[in-house]
Design an enzyme around this catalytic site. Sequence first.
Site, mmCIF file in Angstrom:
data_model
loop_
_atom_site.group_PDB
_atom_site.id
_atom_site.type_symbol
_atom_site.label_atom_id
_atom_site.label_comp_id
_atom_site.label_asym_id
_atom_site.label_seq_id
_atom_site.Cartn_x
_atom_site.Cartn_y
_atom_site.Cartn_z
ATOM 1 N N PHE A 157 45.828 30.301 77.714
ATOM 2 C CA PHE A 157 45.197 30.408 78.852
ATOM 3 C C PHE A 157 44.263 29.088 78.819
ATOM 4 O O PHE A 157 44.270 28.333 79.837
ATOM 5 C CB PHE A 157 44.354 31.666 78.774
ATOM 6 C CG PHE A 157 43.492 31.428 80.070
ATOM 7 C CD1 PHE A 157 43.656 31.729 81.506
ATOM 8 C CD2 PHE A 157 41.959 31.369 79.834
ATOM 9 C CE1 PHE A 157 42.967 31.628 82.665
ATOM 10 C CE2 PHE A 157 41.233 31.211 80.858
ATOM 11 C CZ PHE A 157 41.713 31.501 82.175
ATOM 12 N N GLY A 213 37.904 33.576 73.435
ATOM 13 C CA GLY A 213 39.514 33.023 73.159
ATOM 14 C C GLY A 213 40.270 34.482 73.092
ATOM 15 O O GLY A 213 40.148 35.422 73.886
ATOM 16 N N LEU A 214 41.388 34.220 72.105
ATOM 17 C CA LEU A 214 42.398 35.517 72.016
ATOM 18 C C LEU A 214 42.810 35.859 73.505
ATOM 19 O O LEU A 214 43.092 36.841 73.763
ATOM 20 C CB LEU A 214 41.500 36.731 71.536
ATOM 21 C CG LEU A 214 40.877 36.733 70.258
ATOM 22 C CD1 LEU A 214 40.085 37.965 69.834
ATOM 23 C CD2 LEU A 214 41.866 36.082 69.054
ATOM 24 N N CYS A 215 43.206 34.700 74.017
ATOM 25 C CA CYS A 215 43.919 34.838 75.124
ATOM 26 C C CYS A 215 45.312 34.097 75.523
ATOM 27 O O CYS A 215 45.470 33.237 76.520
ATOM 28 C CB CYS A 215 42.930 34.567 76.631
ATOM 29 S SG CYS A 215 42.162 33.393 76.663
ATOM 30 N N GLY A 216 45.737 33.513 74.348
ATOM 31 C CA GLY A 216 46.959 32.722 74.479
ATOM 32 C C GLY A 216 46.694 31.347 74.523
ATOM 33 O O GLY A 216 45.738 30.870 74.353
#
Length: 301
Positions: free
Chosen positions: A91, A86-89
Amino acid sequence: MPSLKDIRRKISSTKNTQQITKAMKMVSAAKLRRAQQAIVAARPYAYKIHSVISRLASGGEFSHPLLTDSKEASRVLLVVLTSDRGLCGAFNGNIIKFADRYYKENKEKYKAVDFIFVGRKANEYFKKRGVTIVETITNLVNEIKFSMALELSQKIMKDYTEGSYDKIILVYNEFKSAISQKVIAEQILPVAPMTRAEAATASENDIKESSDSELAGDYIFEPAPNVILESMVPKHFAIQVYRAMLESIASEHGARMSAMDGATRNAGQMIRKLTLTYNKLRQAAITKELMEIVSGAEALK
């Protein structure tokens, strides 16, 4: 009202978080440069071979099992590309929402809508919702190789030629820039005839003067057309799957870099607000102590 100690602890933890997000942004930026170079290098070949195969399909003069079939689709396979982390907005969220909406809108229309997931996030979402998951491929970022795309494409082609599915749709994020990705749902099997808009994008100069009836173009074949198609169509399909993987990887790094950049800025703003609150409370405490001292001194007079 939090104590000064609590605010100091929160400021310290926020600074640590800011350092982590800043480091993740720098790592994603470095990975994005490599991924961007890879997709820029792969696109011309992928677009050109797609142009050739699609024009042959639009001509209707040559037959191949993977070219457009006239029968109505009843079984659909969605190949959904997300990330493992995760941690990709937005996406992953955008891809998952699109695939979920497609499934809900078409599950009554088709006999079956099955899934192949490339990336852990989509699998985690859909496995709780009772859909048919044919396969899940993970660790794409660390093992992005053409051999992986070739293996996946061969499996999908086998399922298609054996009649397990009538339509294969690839769902992925197309890389536009570090801050912009676009969700694409691309039918890769059967190979659809190229539209004028697609042809103009792939090879604008080749069709400026051509009419719709001339879209297929004139080709001189050596050896026979069927022999060439037998070799070219599987390669075309594999390179399109590989290109989609590269697009997804570049989009993931771009989205993560943007998300971490935003998180770093937000952490900086939070630190400034907490520091201001801390200074106000500290000043109030100092003022209170001074007033108590002055009051005590006055009482002794």
